[in-house]
Design a protein around this motif. Structure first.
Motif, PDB file in Angstrom:
ATOM      1  N   ALA A   1       5.490   6.840  -2.974  1.00 17.83           N
ATOM      2  CA  ALA A   1       5.619   6.035  -4.190  1.00 17.83           C
ATOM      3  C   ALA A   1       7.076   5.733  -4.515  1.00 17.83           C
ATOM      4  CB  ALA A   1       4.949   6.760  -5.354  1.00 17.83           C
ATOM      5  N   LYS A   2       7.973   6.693  -4.297  1.00 14.88           N
ATOM      6  CA  LYS A   2       9.396   6.466  -4.568  1.00 14.88           C
ATOM      7  C   LYS A   2       9.959   5.351  -3.692  1.00 14.88           C
ATOM      8  CE  LYS A   2      11.104  10.790  -6.472  1.00 14.88           C
ATOM      9  NZ  LYS A   2      12.198  11.770  -6.356  1.00 14.88           N
ATOM     10  N   VAL A   3       9.557   5.333  -2.418  1.00 14.88           N
ATOM     11  CA  VAL A   3      10.046   4.280  -1.525  1.00 14.88           C
ATOM     12  C   VAL A   3       9.446   2.934  -1.917  1.00 14.88           C
ATOM     13  CG1 VAL A   3      10.143   3.467   0.862  1.00 14.88           C
ATOM     14  CG2 VAL A   3      10.454   5.894   0.358  1.00 14.88           C
ATOM     15  N   LEU A   4       8.178   2.922  -2.324  1.00 20.77           N
ATOM     16  CA  LEU A   4       7.573   1.668  -2.780  1.00 20.77           C
ATOM     17  C   LEU A   4       8.314   1.123  -4.003  1.00 20.77           C
ATOM     18  CD1 LEU A   4       3.857   0.745  -3.027  1.00 20.77           C
ATOM     19  CD2 LEU A   4       5.336   0.346  -4.977  1.00 20.77           C
ATOM     20  N   LEU A   5       8.649   1.991  -4.947  1.00 19.31           N
ATOM     21  CA  LEU A   5       9.392   1.547  -6.130  1.00 19.31           C
ATOM     22  C   LEU A   5      10.753   0.978  -5.744  1.00 19.31           C
ATOM     23  CD1 LEU A   5       8.517   4.483  -8.550  1.00 19.31           C
ATOM     24  CD2 LEU A   5       7.827   2.093  -8.832  1.00 19.31           C
ATOM     25  N   ALA A   6      11.430   1.614  -4.804  1.00 19.80           N
ATOM     26  CA  ALA A   6      12.718   1.102  -4.337  1.00 19.80           C
ATOM     27  C   ALA A   6      12.542  -0.260  -3.657  1.00 19.80           C
ATOM     28  CB  ALA A   6      13.363   2.091  -3.378  1.00 19.80           C
TER      29      ALA A   6
ATOM     30  N   TYR B   1       0.858  -1.184   0.000  1.00 15.14           N
ATOM     31  CA  TYR B   1       0.000   0.000   0.000  1.00 15.14           C
ATOM     32  C   TYR B   1       0.896   1.236   0.000  1.00 15.14           C
ATOM     33  CZ  TYR B   1      -4.553   2.207   0.652  1.00 15.14           C
ATOM     34  OH  TYR B   1      -5.715   2.921   0.452  1.00 15.14           O
ATOM     35  N   SER B   2       0.521   2.239  -0.772  1.00  9.80           N
ATOM     36  CA  SER B   2       1.279   3.484  -0.835  1.00  9.80           C
ATOM     37  C   SER B   2       0.327   4.663  -0.727  1.00  9.80           C
ATOM     38  CB  SER B   2       2.058   3.578  -2.149  1.00  9.80           C
ATOM     39  OG  SER B   2       2.734   4.823  -2.251  1.00  9.80           O
TER      40      SER B   2
ATOM     41  N   ALA C   1       2.968  -1.568   4.149  1.00  8.94           N
ATOM     42  CA  ALA C   1       2.438  -0.267   3.728  1.00  8.94           C
ATOM     43  C   ALA C   1       3.495   0.808   3.852  1.00  8.94           C
ATOM     44  CB  ALA C   1       1.214   0.102   4.565  1.00  8.94           C
ATOM     45  N   PHE C   2       3.486   1.716   2.870  1.00  4.21           N
ATOM     46  CA  PHE C   2       4.383   2.865   2.834  1.00  4.21           C
ATOM     47  C   PHE C   2       3.513   4.120   2.923  1.00  4.21           C
ATOM     48  CE2 PHE C   2       6.068  -0.697   0.552  1.00  4.21           C
ATOM     49  CZ  PHE C   2       7.385  -0.782   0.996  1.00  4.21           C
ATOM     50  N   ARG C   3       3.763   4.935   3.935  1.00  4.73           N
ATOM     51  CA  ARG C   3       2.953   6.132   4.151  1.00  4.73           C
ATOM     52  C   ARG C   3       3.858   7.331   4.390  1.00  4.73           C
ATOM     53  NH1 ARG C   3      -2.649   6.297   3.064  1.00  4.73           N
ATOM     54  NH2 ARG C   3      -3.566   4.272   3.551  1.00  4.73           N
TER      55      ARG C   3
END
Length: 308
Positions: free
Chosen positions: A297-302, A107-108, A268-270
């Protein structure tokens, strides 16, 4: 009978292509059989950067929800908006699990900051999420004292006036007996992969709006979710003291609950768009939502790039 056979055959064909609205609950057919990571956000600004990175997108709609399959950072995914709120997040996460072969959930999105050590733009990846607004509303039994009825034994967390937090009912196929649970843990392997993330350049300016500090990434700790937008300094302080929460939002713990019930790993990334009432002046979300959404979103992509 031939009329009904024809109708059922047509419905089966439609379900294979795009989901058949006439099928009873429990008979939904999967839209594809590729194992995929579900990539979820609550509303469109949170998904914009991720959608731009998606390769070979293919869109399908079920119950008005648009699901887009494709590849993100080399991983097969299905992306969709859960909608804002606990009910929407639960309903549409389950819909995705029923219609796609979901191996993991990520989740982002944006969130309100609760921990006074965190700032707008920071990205958090909590180790567990709880439903902090699952409450008993108690009667006043003495001036300023609000007491649960004697038959409710699980309202043991510190209360905020009449509001007494409680765990929620849970069960799974492996553990069908109803139990109560407050914290829904993120997957330890996914959390460990998140800890390996480095060198993500987090934004501090967008569309002429800039933060006065450089955002940071925080892995671990607690997050809480509830069915209310929170913009209150006193309740923010209570939330931090009671739950030691870094952040709060309106969806993640509901997704964690669904993930637990279906035995699907999640994380989840928040990113903080505001301080949930703790900042000076008016709520900051309208000003810094874009920065926060992109940072999450950048951290989720990483994470997806690092995830094996």
């Amino acid at each position: 009978m031939s009329k009904w056979r024809t109708l059922l055959a047509g419905c089966a064909l439609a379900a294979t292509l795009a989901g058949c609205a006439g099928l009873p609950s429990g008979t939904a057919l999967r839209l594809d059989e590729t194992p995929r990571i579900a990539v979820i956000s609550a509303f469109q600004p949170e998904l914009t950067l991720l959608s731009a990175q998606l390769q070979n997108p293919r869109r399908q709609s079920v119950n008005g929800v648009e699901f887009t399959t494709g590849t993100l950072q080399g991983k097969p995914v299905v992306m969709f908006l859960s909608g804002i709120s606990m009910v929407n997040a639960s309903m549409n996460t389950q819909l995705a699990l029923d219609r796609f072969k979901i191996s993991h959930i990520v989740y982002s999105g944006i969130a309100g900051g609760v921990n006074p050590q965190l700032n707008v733009g920071d990205v958090t990846v909590p180790a567990q999420w709880g439903q902090y607004l699952e409450v008993l509303i108690a009667r006043e039994t003495a001036p300023g004292r609000y007491s649960p009825p004697p038959f409710i034994k699980d309202a043991t967390l510190p209360n905020y006036g009449m509001l007494h937090p409680r765990p929620v009912e849970v069960r799974t196929a492996a553990l069908p007996q109803i139990a109560r649970k407050f914290w829904f843990e993120t997957d330890p392997r996914m959390l460990e992969a998140a800890r390996s993330i480095s060198n993500v350049e987090l934004e501090h300016c967008k569309a002429g709006k800039c933060l006065s500090h450089k955002p940071k990434l925080v892995i671990g700790g607690n997050g809480v979710s509830g069915q209310a937008f929170m913009d209150n300094k006193a309740f923010r302080e209570y939330t931090f003291k009671t739950f030691q929460a870094n952040v709060l939002d309106m969806e993640t713990a509901a997704v964690g609950h669904v993930a637990y019930s279906n035995t699907v790993p999640y994380i989840a990334f928040r990113s903080l768009s505001d301080l949930a009432g703790g900042g000076e002046g008016e709520n900051e979300m309208g000003t810094f939502m874009g920065i926060a959404a992109d940072n999450s979103a950048k951290v989720l992509l990483a994470f997806l790039a690092a995830w094996k």
